[in-house]
Design a protein around this motif. Structure first.
Motif, short mmCIF file in Angstrom:
data_model
loop_
_atom_site.label_atom_id
_atom_site.label_comp_id
_atom_site.label_asym_id
_atom_site.label_seq_id
_atom_site.Cartn_x
_atom_site.Cartn_y
_atom_site.Cartn_z
N UNK A 45 0.83 -1.22 0.00
CA UNK A 45 0.00 0.00 0.00
C UNK A 45 0.86 1.26 0.00
N UNK A 46 1.90 1.27 0.83
CA UNK A 46 2.81 2.42 0.85
C UNK A 46 3.49 2.60 -0.51
N UNK A 47 3.83 1.49 -1.15
CA UNK A 47 4.50 1.60 -2.45
C UNK A 47 3.57 2.22 -3.50
N UNK A 48 2.29 1.81 -3.51
CA UNK A 48 1.34 2.41 -4.43
C UNK A 48 1.18 3.90 -4.15
N UNK A 49 1.09 4.26 -2.87
CA UNK A 49 0.95 5.67 -2.50
C UNK A 49 2.16 6.47 -2.94
N UNK A 50 3.36 5.92 -2.73
CA UNK A 50 4.59 6.64 -3.09
C UNK A 50 4.71 6.79 -4.60
N UNK A 51 4.33 5.77 -5.37
CA UNK A 51 4.38 5.87 -6.83
C UNK A 51 3.47 7.00 -7.31
N UNK A 52 2.23 7.04 -6.81
CA UNK A 52 1.30 8.09 -7.23
C UNK A 52 1.76 9.47 -6.77
N UNK A 53 2.20 9.55 -5.52
CA UNK A 53 2.67 10.83 -4.97
C UNK A 53 3.90 11.33 -5.74
N UNK A 54 4.87 10.46 -5.94
CA UNK A 54 6.09 10.84 -6.65
C UNK A 54 5.80 11.20 -8.09
N UNK A 55 4.95 10.39 -8.75
CA UNK A 55 4.62 10.66 -10.15
C UNK A 55 3.96 12.01 -10.33
N UNK A 56 2.97 12.32 -9.48
CA UNK A 56 2.28 13.62 -9.60
C UNK A 56 3.23 14.78 -9.34
N UNK A 57 4.06 14.66 -8.30
CA UNK A 57 4.96 15.77 -7.96
C UNK A 57 6.11 15.91 -8.94
N UNK A 58 6.60 14.79 -9.46
CA UNK A 58 7.64 14.88 -10.50
C UNK A 58 7.06 15.50 -11.76
N UNK A 59 5.80 15.15 -12.09
CA UNK A 59 5.15 15.75 -13.25
C UNK A 59 4.97 17.25 -13.10
N UNK A 60 4.78 17.69 -11.84
CA UNK A 60 4.62 19.12 -11.56
C UNK A 60 5.96 19.82 -11.33
N UNK A 61 7.06 19.05 -11.36
CA UNK A 61 8.39 19.63 -11.15
C UNK A 61 8.70 19.98 -9.71
N UNK A 62 7.99 19.39 -8.75
CA UNK A 62 8.18 19.70 -7.32
C UNK A 62 9.05 18.61 -6.68
N UNK A 63 10.36 18.72 -6.89
CA UNK A 63 11.27 17.65 -6.46
C UNK A 63 11.57 17.69 -4.96
N UNK A 64 11.48 18.86 -4.34
CA UNK A 64 11.65 18.92 -2.90
C UNK A 64 10.53 18.17 -2.18
N UNK A 71 9.61 5.03 -5.03
CA UNK A 71 10.05 6.39 -5.31
C UNK A 71 10.82 6.45 -6.63
N UNK A 72 11.71 5.50 -6.82
CA UNK A 72 12.47 5.44 -8.07
C UNK A 72 11.54 5.22 -9.26
N UNK A 73 10.57 4.32 -9.10
CA UNK A 73 9.62 4.05 -10.18
C UNK A 73 8.76 5.26 -10.48
N UNK A 74 8.31 5.95 -9.44
CA UNK A 74 7.44 7.10 -9.62
C UNK A 74 8.09 8.22 -10.41
N UNK A 75 9.42 8.29 -10.38
CA UNK A 75 10.13 9.29 -11.16
C UNK A 75 10.37 8.84 -12.60
N UNK A 76 9.83 7.67 -12.93
CA UNK A 76 9.90 7.21 -14.32
C UNK A 76 11.03 6.27 -14.63
N UNK A 77 11.83 5.90 -13.63
CA UNK A 77 12.93 4.95 -13.85
C UNK A 77 12.48 3.57 -13.37
#
Length: 455
Positions: free
Chosen positions: A289-308, A381-387
Motif C-alpha cells: 500500500x505504501x509503495x502504491x501511494x509513493x508511486x502516485x505521490x512521486x509521479x504527480x509531484x515529479x510531473x509538476x516539477x516539485x522535487x523537494x 520512489x524510483x519508479x514514480x520518477x519514471x525509472x
C-alpha cells in the motif's frame, strides 16, 4: 474529476498515510482471495491439497505479478499527466493502455495454459499433488484478461489519487470470494478448481465495479482519436510497464527456483512453508500500500516539477514504513502460531511438525521485516520518477540471493537456509536502490518532465 486527489499540495505525511490507509485495507481484503482459498482447502480438502496450492504459489505470482507490474508501470505516465494537468495526454495514455492490456492478456493466457503442466513437472512437484496443482493453475491462468482489466482500472484510479474506489471494489470481491469458495468447495465439492474459479469470479466483480465508477464519475472520456494506435506512445508505455512486469517475473522465477528446493523437502515442509507465507503475504500488504501511494505521490509531484516534495514524501513514507513493520513483526511473534493453525488439519504429529516449520520462518521474518518495508518504499520512489529499469535490476539481485541461499546455504545450515535467503534478498536490494536513489533524483531534476511531455 470526482474522487481524484491532487497530491502536489498539502502535508506529505498526511497525504501518504491517508492514501495508503485505504489501499492498506483494500490489500488486506485482496489477500483474502488466496488466504480464504488456503484456509478452506486446508480444512476441507486436507494437507495434500494445501501443499498443491503452495506448489503453485510462485507460478501464480509470476503471471499475476507481471500483470500487476505492467499496469502499475502504465499508471506512472498517467500520474505525471495528472500532476502536470495534461488532460489530452492522459486520455491518450488510457487508450494506449487499453490496447496493450487486451493484446498482452491474450498472449499471457495462451502461454500460461501451454506451459503450466511442463513447468510443474520441471519443478519436481510431488506426484501426490501435481494433478491438483495443474487444475488450480490452469483455472487461474484462464482468467488473465480479467486480471488485466481489474489491475488497469485500479492503477488508473490510484494514479488520479482515488484510493477509495479500489478499496470498495476489492472489499466487495473479498466477500464474494468467501461466499463462492464455501459454495464451490464445501457444497458443490468442486475441489481446488472451485477455489480458483471463485477467485476469478470475485476479481471480475471488482473490475466491473471500477469500470462503472470510471465511466459514471467523469474520470476520463475517451474519443476515437484516444483509442487510435500510436506506436510512439505504445513504446513509451511499454518502456515503463515491461520493466515493472519483468521485475515481478524475476522475483517470481527466484521463487520458482526456491520452490523446487522446497518441494524436495517433502509435503509437510511445503505445507508449513505455505501457511507461513500466507500470513507473511497478509502482513506485507501495508508495504504494498505504501509503495502504491509513493508511486502516485512521486509521479504527480515529479510531473509538476516539485522535487523537494518528492524528497519530503520519501522521508515521511520511510517513517511510516518502519513503524508499521514493527507492528507487523509483533503480530507475527505473538499471534503467528494460532493463525497458522487455522490453515491446517490432520494427524496431531503431522500438525505439530508443520507448525514448527511455519513458526521458524515467521521468527526470522519478524526480526528483519523493516528491510522489506524500506525496499517497497524506496523502489516505489524510483519508479514514480519514471525509472523502472533500476528496480528491475534490484530484482535480479534478489533472484541471485534467494536462489543462492536455497541451493547452497541449505547445504550448510539445512532447511533454514531458505528462510534466510528471503532476508538476504531484501538487504541486498535495499543497498542497491539506496545507492542509486540520489543519482535518480539528480537526473530527474535535470531532465524535468520533458520525456513525458514529448510523447
Amino acid at each position: 474529476m470526482k474522487g481524484a486527489k491532487d497530491m502536489t499540495a498539502g502535508n506529505p505525511f498526511a497525504l501518504l498515510f491517508g492514501f495508503a490507509f485505504s489501499l492498506m485495507i483494500g490489500n488486506v481484503f485482496q489477500q483474502l482471495y488466496t488466504l480464504v482459498d488456503t484456509m478452506i482447502v486446508g480444512k476441507y480438502l486436507g494437507v495434500t491439497a494445501l501443499a498443491a496450492l503452495g506448489a503453485t504459489e510462485w507460478l501464480v505470482f509470476v503471471m499475476f505479478g507481471c500483470v500487476q507490474g505492467i499496469t502499475q508501470g502504465f499508471s506512472i505516465s498517467m500520474a505525471k499527466r495528472f500532476g502536470s494537468h495534461d488532460g489530452e495526454g492522459l486520455k491518450k495514455d488510457v487508450g494506449g493502455s487499453i490496447f496493450l492490456c487486451l493484446l498482452l492478456g491474450i498472449l499471457f493466457t495462451a502461454t500460461g495454459l501451454v506451459l503450466c503442466k511442463p513447468v510443474l513437472q520441471m519443478l519436481h512437484t510431488p506426484s501426490d499433488m501435481i494433478k491438483m496443482s495443474d487444475i488450480y493453475l490452469r483455472t487461474l491462468y484462464g482468467g488473465v484478461c480479467i486480471s488485466f482489466c481489474y489491475n488497469m482500472a485500479a492503477a488508473f484510479l490510484r494514479a488520479a489519487g482515488d484510493s477509495r474506489t479500489p478499496l470498495i471494489a476489492v472489499s466487495l470481491a473479498a466477500v464474494c470470494n468467501i461466499i463462492l469458495d464455501l459454495f464451490f468447495v464445501v457444497i458443490l465439492h468442486l475441489g481446488v478448481f472451485g477455489a480458483a474459479f471463485a477467485t476469478l469470479l470475485s476479481q471480475f466483480f471488482a473490475a466491473a465495479y471500477c469500470l462503472r465508477v470510471i465511466k459514471a464519475g467523469g474520470f476520463v472520456k475517451l474519443g476515437r482519436a484516444d483509442l487510435a494506435i500510436q506506436p510512439k506512445r505504445l513504446k513509451h508505455l511499454l518502456f515503463l510497464g515491461l520493466p515493472m512486469g519483468l521485475q515481478n517475473i524475476i522475483t517470481g522465477f527466484g521463487g520458482v527456483a526456491v520452490q523446487s528446493v522446497i518441494n524436495s523437502f517433502g509435503t509437510v515442509f511445503v505445507a508449513g512453508f505455505t501457511a507461513a507465507n500466507k500470513l507473511y503475504g497478509l502482513l506485507e500488504t501495508a508495504a504494498v500500500s505504501y509503495s502504491y501511494a509513493v508511486v502516485s505521490y512521486t509521479g504527480q509531484n515529479a510531473g509538476a516539477g516539485k522535487y523537494q516534495r518528492v524528497k519530503k514524501g520519501l522521508g515521511a513514507a520511510c517513517v511510516l514504513g518502519i513503524v508499521t513493520s514493527a507492528v507487523m513483526s509483533i503480530v507475527m511473534l505473538t499471534f503467528g502460531k494460532p493463525i497458522l493453525g487455522c490453515f491446517l488439519s490432520g494427524e496431531e504429529a503431522v500438525l505439530t511438525q508443520t507448525l514448527e516449520i511455519g513458526c521458524a520462518f515467521l521468527k526470522i521474518l519478524a526480526a528483519f521485516f523493516w528491510l522489506l518495508y524500506l525496499l517497497y518504499i524506496v523502489r516505489a520512489c524510483v519508479q514514480g520518477m519514471g525509472n523502472t529499469l533500476l528496480p528491475m535490476c534490484s530484482s535480479f539481485l534478489q533472484l541471485a540471493m534467494r536462489v543462492g541461499c536455497a541451493f547452497f546455504l541449505t547445504k550448510r545450515i539445512g532447511q533454514a537456509g531458505v528462510f534466510w535467503g528471503e532476508v538476504f534478498a531484501w538487504f541486498l536490494a535495499d543497498v542497491f536502490l539506496c545507492v542509486c536513489l540520489p543519482w535518480v533524483l539528480r537526473r530527474q531534476k535535470r531532465d524535468g518532465v520533458t520525456p513525458i511531455g514529448t510523447v
